[in-house]
Design a protein around this motif. Structure first.
Motif, PDB file in Angstrom:
ATOM      1  N   PRO A 185       8.361   6.767 -10.256  1.00  0.00           N
ATOM      2  CA  PRO A 185       8.097   7.750 -11.143  1.00  0.00           C
ATOM      3  C   PRO A 185       7.717   7.142 -12.241  1.00  0.00           C
ATOM      4  CG  PRO A 185      10.351   7.927 -10.755  1.00  0.00           C
ATOM      5  CD  PRO A 185       9.817   7.151  -9.674  1.00  0.00           C
ATOM      6  N   GLY A 186       6.778   7.762 -13.069  1.00  0.00           N
ATOM      7  CA  GLY A 186       6.282   6.830 -14.374  1.00  0.00           C
ATOM      8  C   GLY A 186       6.150   8.162 -15.457  1.00  0.00           C
ATOM      9  N   ARG A 187       5.827   7.495 -16.453  1.00  0.00           N
ATOM     10  CA  ARG A 187       5.482   8.489 -17.810  1.00  0.00           C
ATOM     11  C   ARG A 187       4.265   7.983 -18.625  1.00  0.00           C
ATOM     12  NH1 ARG A 187      10.278   9.791 -21.581  1.00  0.00           N
ATOM     13  NH2 ARG A 187       9.744   7.710 -22.287  1.00  0.00           N
ATOM     14  N   THR A 188       3.443   8.826 -18.931  1.00  0.00           N
ATOM     15  CA  THR A 188       2.514   8.550 -19.746  1.00  0.00           C
ATOM     16  C   THR A 188       2.632   9.564 -20.781  1.00  0.00           C
ATOM     17  OG1 THR A 188       0.051   8.127 -20.215  1.00  0.00           O
ATOM     18  CG2 THR A 188       0.847   9.486 -18.397  1.00  0.00           C
ATOM     19  N   GLY A 189       2.654   9.295 -22.168  1.00  0.00           N
ATOM     20  CA  GLY A 189       2.621  10.468 -23.172  1.00  0.00           C
ATOM     21  C   GLY A 189       3.706  11.225 -22.950  1.00  0.00           C
ATOM     22  N   ARG A 190       3.646  12.495 -22.769  1.00  0.00           N
ATOM     23  CA  ARG A 190       4.608  13.444 -22.783  1.00  0.00           C
ATOM     24  C   ARG A 190       4.840  13.739 -21.203  1.00  0.00           C
ATOM     25  NH1 ARG A 190       4.731  17.515 -27.750  1.00  0.00           N
ATOM     26  NH2 ARG A 190       4.819  16.126 -29.440  1.00  0.00           N
ATOM     27  N   ALA A 191       3.812  13.591 -20.385  1.00  0.00           N
ATOM     28  CA  ALA A 191       3.622  13.934 -18.943  1.00  0.00           C
ATOM     29  C   ALA A 191       4.038  12.841 -18.061  1.00  0.00           C
ATOM     30  CB  ALA A 191       2.166  14.079 -18.600  1.00  0.00           C
ATOM     31  N   ARG A 192       4.990  13.346 -17.155  1.00  0.00           N
ATOM     32  CA  ARG A 192       5.622  12.444 -16.153  1.00  0.00           C
ATOM     33  C   ARG A 192       4.608  12.454 -14.859  1.00  0.00           C
ATOM     34  NH1 ARG A 192      10.530  10.503 -16.488  1.00  0.00           N
ATOM     35  NH2 ARG A 192      10.488   9.846 -14.440  1.00  0.00           N
ATOM     36  N   ILE A 193       4.140  11.245 -14.497  1.00  0.00           N
ATOM     37  CA  ILE A 193       3.433  10.665 -13.489  1.00  0.00           C
ATOM     38  C   ILE A 193       3.941   9.883 -12.433  1.00  0.00           C
ATOM     39  CG2 ILE A 193       1.250  11.503 -14.664  1.00  0.00           C
ATOM     40  CD1 ILE A 193       0.540   8.665 -14.626  1.00  0.00           C
ATOM     41  N   GLY A 194       3.373   9.843 -11.330  1.00  0.00           N
ATOM     42  CA  GLY A 194       3.973   8.771 -10.273  1.00  0.00           C
ATOM     43  C   GLY A 194       2.933   8.407  -9.478  1.00  0.00           C
ATOM     44  N   PHE A 195       3.172   7.068  -8.973  1.00  0.00           N
ATOM     45  CA  PHE A 195       2.265   6.684  -7.849  1.00  0.00           C
ATOM     46  C   PHE A 195       3.069   6.129  -6.811  1.00  0.00           C
ATOM     47  CE2 PHE A 195      -2.163   6.306  -9.586  1.00  0.00           C
ATOM     48  CZ  PHE A 195      -1.586   6.393 -11.151  1.00  0.00           C
ATOM     49  N   SER A 196       2.621   6.369  -5.505  1.00  0.00           N
ATOM     50  CA  SER A 196       3.335   5.848  -4.384  1.00  0.00           C
ATOM     51  C   SER A 196       2.382   5.278  -3.440  1.00  0.00           C
ATOM     52  CB  SER A 196       4.286   6.801  -3.732  1.00  0.00           C
ATOM     53  OG  SER A 196       5.180   7.237  -4.574  1.00  0.00           O
ATOM     54  N   LEU A 197       2.675   4.296  -2.731  1.00  0.00           N
ATOM     55  CA  LEU A 197       1.429   3.681  -1.815  1.00  0.00           C
ATOM     56  C   LEU A 197       2.215   3.496  -0.481  1.00  0.00           C
ATOM     57  CD1 LEU A 197      -1.142   2.309  -1.002  1.00  0.00           C
ATOM     58  CD2 LEU A 197      -0.270   0.235  -2.006  1.00  0.00           C
ATOM     59  N   TYR A 198       1.528   4.024   0.575  1.00  0.00           N
ATOM     60  CA  TYR A 198       2.125   4.026   1.855  1.00  0.00           C
ATOM     61  C   TYR A 198       1.225   3.191   2.749  1.00  0.00           C
ATOM     62  CZ  TYR A 198       5.471   7.456   0.144  1.00  0.00           C
ATOM     63  OH  TYR A 198       6.405   8.270  -0.591  1.00  0.00           O
ATOM     64  N   GLU A 199       1.877   2.479   3.762  1.00  0.00           N
ATOM     65  CA  GLU A 199       0.997   1.874   4.862  1.00  0.00           C
ATOM     66  C   GLU A 199       1.342   2.744   6.099  1.00  0.00           C
ATOM     67  OE1 GLU A 199       0.018  -2.180   7.206  1.00  0.00           O
ATOM     68  OE2 GLU A 199       1.860  -2.118   5.786  1.00  0.00           O
ATOM     69  N   HIS A 200       0.275   3.300   6.716  1.00  0.00           N
ATOM     70  CA  HIS A 200       0.450   3.752   7.935  1.00  0.00           C
ATOM     71  C   HIS A 200      -0.377   2.758   9.066  1.00  0.00           C
ATOM     72  CE1 HIS A 200       1.018   7.629   6.286  1.00  0.00           C
ATOM     73  NE2 HIS A 200       0.574   7.384   5.256  1.00  0.00           N
ATOM     74  N   ALA A 201       0.613   2.332   9.662  1.00  0.00           N
ATOM     75  CA  ALA A 201       0.252   1.230  10.561  1.00  0.00           C
ATOM     76  C   ALA A 201      -0.042   1.880  11.825  1.00  0.00           C
ATOM     77  CB  ALA A 201       1.223   0.016  10.639  1.00  0.00           C
ATOM     78  N   PHE A 202      -1.140   1.560  12.696  1.00  0.00           N
ATOM     79  CA  PHE A 202      -1.499   2.192  14.153  1.00  0.00           C
ATOM     80  C   PHE A 202      -1.433   1.124  14.942  1.00  0.00           C
ATOM     81  CE2 PHE A 202      -2.506   5.146  10.992  1.00  0.00           C
ATOM     82  CZ  PHE A 202      -2.097   6.594  11.389  1.00  0.00           C
ATOM     83  N   LEU A 203      -0.762   1.335  16.321  1.00  0.00           N
ATOM     84  CA  LEU A 203      -1.136   0.474  17.267  1.00  0.00           C
ATOM     85  C   LEU A 203      -2.074   1.096  18.244  1.00  0.00           C
ATOM     86  CD1 LEU A 203      -0.256  -1.748  19.065  1.00  0.00           C
ATOM     87  CD2 LEU A 203       1.601  -0.568  20.175  1.00  0.00           C
ATOM     88  N   LEU A 204      -3.193   0.745  18.717  1.00  0.00           N
ATOM     89  CA  LEU A 204      -4.213   1.278  19.581  1.00  0.00           C
ATOM     90  C   LEU A 204      -3.930   1.105  20.931  1.00  0.00           C
ATOM     91  CD1 LEU A 204      -7.309   0.423  17.424  1.00  0.00           C
ATOM     92  CD2 LEU A 204      -5.661   2.257  17.152  1.00  0.00           C
ATOM     93  N   ARG A 205      -4.341   1.717  22.003  1.00  0.00           N
ATOM     94  CA  ARG A 205      -4.038   1.544  23.167  1.00  0.00           C
ATOM     95  C   ARG A 205      -4.475  -0.062  24.050  1.00  0.00           C
ATOM     96  NH1 ARG A 205      -7.091   7.269  24.695  1.00  0.00           N
ATOM     97  NH2 ARG A 205      -5.565   8.784  23.782  1.00  0.00           N
ATOM     98  N   ASP A 206      -5.554  -0.472  23.280  1.00  0.00           N
ATOM     99  CA  ASP A 206      -5.809  -1.728  23.787  1.00  0.00           C
ATOM    100  C   ASP A 206      -4.927  -3.139  23.015  1.00  0.00           C
ATOM    101  OD1 ASP A 206      -6.652  -1.904  21.053  1.00  0.00           O
ATOM    102  OD2 ASP A 206      -8.891  -2.295  21.614  1.00  0.00           O
ATOM    103  N   GLY A 207      -3.861  -2.621  22.380  1.00  0.00           N
ATOM    104  CA  GLY A 207      -3.241  -3.479  21.711  1.00  0.00           C
ATOM    105  C   GLY A 207      -3.449  -3.921  20.137  1.00  0.00           C
ATOM    106  N   ALA A 208      -4.863  -3.398  19.989  1.00  0.00           N
ATOM    107  CA  ALA A 208      -4.979  -4.022  18.380  1.00  0.00           C
ATOM    108  C   ALA A 208      -4.173  -3.032  17.592  1.00  0.00           C
ATOM    109  CB  ALA A 208      -6.724  -3.707  18.246  1.00  0.00           C
ATOM    110  N   GLU A 209      -4.268  -3.489  16.215  1.00  0.00           N
ATOM    111  CA  GLU A 209      -3.384  -2.825  15.175  1.00  0.00           C
ATOM    112  C   GLU A 209      -4.346  -2.461  14.108  1.00  0.00           C
ATOM    113  OE1 GLU A 209       0.949  -4.694  15.277  1.00  0.00           O
ATOM    114  OE2 GLU A 209      -0.634  -6.082  15.140  1.00  0.00           O
TER     115      GLU A 209
END
Length: 248
Positions: A185-209
């Protein structure tokens, strides 16, 4: 309109330490925190996110010294860095913590320490080059992964989200893993805001990622949650910087 998560299979990890908590913990342990400029504290009070890392270290004859870089991301997209010096003045003594606003002050403080004559310069004197180790393979979960990719792309609100070609490729996903790469979470001025970064890693049927990078944030005019999805970490982090600069 943002579409909420449609699966209960994933529970995000506990929220990391907020920028404010990180700052308060740093100031609470440093002996000279009262010397920091008021303007610096005011800037950091509105930080959106933070990061800390070891910058240099020296250990010799029971004496030690480490320096840490603490960086905060501000709402206008700029960053503020504080430098923490941790050292002991006698073998076996308790470590002391000091904090400085720039490297020159840090160098001056480091020069005062009673370290042995052969103490190296501030910067680490030897750069050891090692062959890069292969990144560990994610612990993929075979759990309707193609459908997970489809729902992730469907709830993305950014116009530059991945297109149909990548969506078609992810339709062959056989397993996936979700990890949080950044957030708090973060805050700017009087408003609280937040950033989250997620990695969604996928394994394909041919073994590629393939990975999708999801940015969740509340840097919106009405403070609602917004989901954006990108095909690279760099693109996602640039988007976070743009959003942060818009909130001031």
């Amino acid at each position: 309109m943002s579409v909420p998560y449609e699966t209960a299979a994933y529970e995000p990890p506990e929220s990391p330490e907020s920028p404010e908590e990180h700052l308060m913990r740093l100031l609470g342990r440093t002996l000279n925190s009262f010397e920091l400029p008021d303007e610096t504290i005011r800037q950091l009070d509105c930080a959106l996110a933070h990061d800390g890392s070891l910058h240099s270290a020296h250990h010799s004859a029971g004496l030690h010294r480490e320096t840490y870089r603490h960086t905060w991301l501000l709402a206008d997209g700029s960053a503020v860095t504080l430098w923490e010096l941790v050292h002991n003045t006698a073998p076996g003594s308790e470590p002391q913590h000091e904090v400085y606003v720039d490297e020159e002050e840090l160098r001056t403080a480091t020069a005062r320490l009673a370290l042995p004559p052969d103490t190296p310069d501030f910067e680490l004197p030897v750069q050891v080059q090692l062959s890069p180790a292969p990144a560990p393979r994610p612990a993929y979960v075979p759990d309707a992964s193609a459908d997970h990719a489809r729902r992730l792309l469907r709830r993305a609100e950014n116009a530059d989200r991945p297109g149909t070609d990548l969506a078609a490729l992810l339709a062959t996903a056989s397993a996936h893993q979700i990890t949080q790469a950044f957030g708090g979470p973060g805050r700017t001025g009087r408003a609280r805001i937040g950033f989250s970064l997620y990695e969604h890693a996928f394994l394909l049927r041919d073994g590629a990622e393939v990975s999708l990078w999801e940015v969740e944030h509340t840097a919106t005019p009405d403070g609602r949650h917004m989901c954006e999805v990108y095909d690279s970490e760099d693109s996602a982090r640039r988007a976070m910087e743009r959003r942060a600069a818009q909130v001031s």
